[in-house]
Design a protein around this motif. Structure first.
Motif, PDB file in Angstrom:
ATOM      1  N   TYR A   1      34.831  46.047  45.558  1.00 39.40           N
ATOM      2  CA  TYR A   1      36.244  46.135  44.890  1.00 39.40           C
ATOM      3  C   TYR A   1      36.983  47.420  45.098  1.00 39.40           C
ATOM      4  CZ  TYR A   1      34.842  42.491  41.437  1.00 39.40           C
ATOM      5  OH  TYR A   1      34.508  41.345  40.962  1.00 39.40           O
ATOM      6  N   LYS A   2      36.541  48.533  45.502  1.00 33.03           N
ATOM      7  CA  LYS A   2      37.514  49.639  46.025  1.00 33.03           C
ATOM      8  C   LYS A   2      37.768  49.447  47.236  1.00 33.03           C
ATOM      9  CE  LYS A   2      36.703  54.660  46.609  1.00 33.03           C
ATOM     10  NZ  LYS A   2      35.861  55.725  46.114  1.00 33.03           N
TER      11      LYS A   2
ATOM     12  N   ARG B   1      38.485  46.748  48.586  1.00 37.36           N
ATOM     13  CA  ARG B   1      39.577  45.623  48.666  1.00 37.36           C
ATOM     14  C   ARG B   1      41.036  46.256  47.776  1.00 37.36           C
ATOM     15  NH1 ARG B   1      37.513  40.041  48.212  1.00 37.36           N
ATOM     16  NH2 ARG B   1      39.041  39.777  46.400  1.00 37.36           N
ATOM     17  N   GLY B   2      40.710  47.317  47.373  1.00 32.52           N
ATOM     18  CA  GLY B   2      41.848  48.084  46.873  1.00 32.52           C
ATOM     19  C   GLY B   2      42.142  47.849  45.224  1.00 32.52           C
ATOM     20  N   GLU B   3      40.896  47.145  44.700  1.00 32.32           N
ATOM     21  CA  GLU B   3      40.980  46.665  43.201  1.00 32.32           C
ATOM     22  C   GLU B   3      40.296  47.783  42.213  1.00 32.32           C
ATOM     23  OE1 GLU B   3      39.123  42.690  43.074  1.00 32.32           O
ATOM     24  OE2 GLU B   3      40.359  42.350  45.056  1.00 32.32           O
TER      25      GLU B   3
ATOM     26  N   GLU C   1      40.694  49.108  39.062  1.00 29.01           N
ATOM     27  CA  GLU C   1      40.368  48.988  38.132  1.00 29.01           C
ATOM     28  C   GLU C   1      38.749  48.312  38.017  1.00 29.01           C
ATOM     29  OE1 GLU C   1      43.186  47.220  35.515  1.00 29.01           O
ATOM     30  OE2 GLU C   1      44.796  48.804  36.005  1.00 29.01           O
ATOM     31  N   ASP C   2      38.596  47.236  38.870  1.00 29.78           N
ATOM     32  CA  ASP C   2      37.343  46.706  38.736  1.00 29.78           C
ATOM     33  C   ASP C   2      36.523  47.537  39.468  1.00 29.78           C
ATOM     34  OD1 ASP C   2      38.573  44.075  38.058  1.00 29.78           O
ATOM     35  OD2 ASP C   2      38.979  43.517  39.905  1.00 29.78           O
ATOM     36  N   TYR C   3      36.640  48.281  40.412  1.00 28.60           N
ATOM     37  CA  TYR C   3      35.741  49.176  40.794  1.00 28.60           C
ATOM     38  C   TYR C   3      34.941  50.018  40.001  1.00 28.60           C
ATOM     39  CZ  TYR C   3      34.432  53.887  42.824  1.00 28.60           C
ATOM     40  OH  TYR C   3      34.010  55.219  43.022  1.00 28.60           O
TER      41      TYR C   3
END
Length: 167
Positions: free
Chosen positions: A87-88, A90-92, A94-96
């Motif tokens: 997720y990190k 991918r730039g996501e 909050e999910d990371y």
């Protein structure tokens, strides 16, 4: 039959790890795929293939595999950590951070690594700041009125038999 498939799958997992250690990620993924074909319920094979895909930059396939790994074992902290890292990537963010929290809850030892320790401290600080904001919000007069009203409604619903007691 399952024991034999499991042992054969383990052979391919070991070969996959050797390829991954040498940076031959496509070959590693191919070995993990053979292991999965032999033993499709092997959570570790999906996690290892997800690692290879992530290292190769194929984040979509990595995410699909790590999701399957988590489905197969909801208590594997490494899988949650890897999913967070995907997720990190991918730039996501909050999910990371959410995946990181779950991984730490499952296995606090994950924070021993220097980078993870810094991440944990940053996320913990953000959580504490968020909690402090909520505490301030609950102290506001309008929040107290709202909470009192909710408590009264819940008590009335209980009196009317609309709720069941917790065991």
């Amino acid at each position: 039959m399952a024991v034999s498939a499991s042992k054969d799958a383990e052979f391919y997992l070991k070969r996959g790890r050797l390829y991954a250690d040498k940076g031959k990620l496509e070959r590693a993924a191919a070995q993990y795929t053979k292991a999965i074909e032999l033993y499709p319920d092997d959570q570790k094979a999906y996690r290892l293939r997800a690692e290879a895909y992530r290292a190769a930059g194929d984040l979509d396939r990595a995410l699909a595999d790590i999701n399957k790994a988590v489905d197969l074992d909801l208590y594997d902290a490494q899988a949650f950590m890897l999913r967070g890292l995907i997720y990190k990537d991918r730039g996501e963010i909050e999910d990371y951070e959410e995946e990181f929290r779950v991984a730490v809850l499952l296995d606090g030892e994950l924070v021993n690594h220097e980078t993870h320790g810094e991440e944990f401290a940053r996320i913990l600080k953000a959580d504490e700041e968020e909690e402090a904001k909520w505490e301030e919000t609950f102290k506001l007069p309008e929040s107290q009125i709202f909470l009192k009203k909710m408590a009264e409604e819940a008590l009335e619903a209980h009196r009317q038999g609309k709720t069941k007691p917790l065991n």
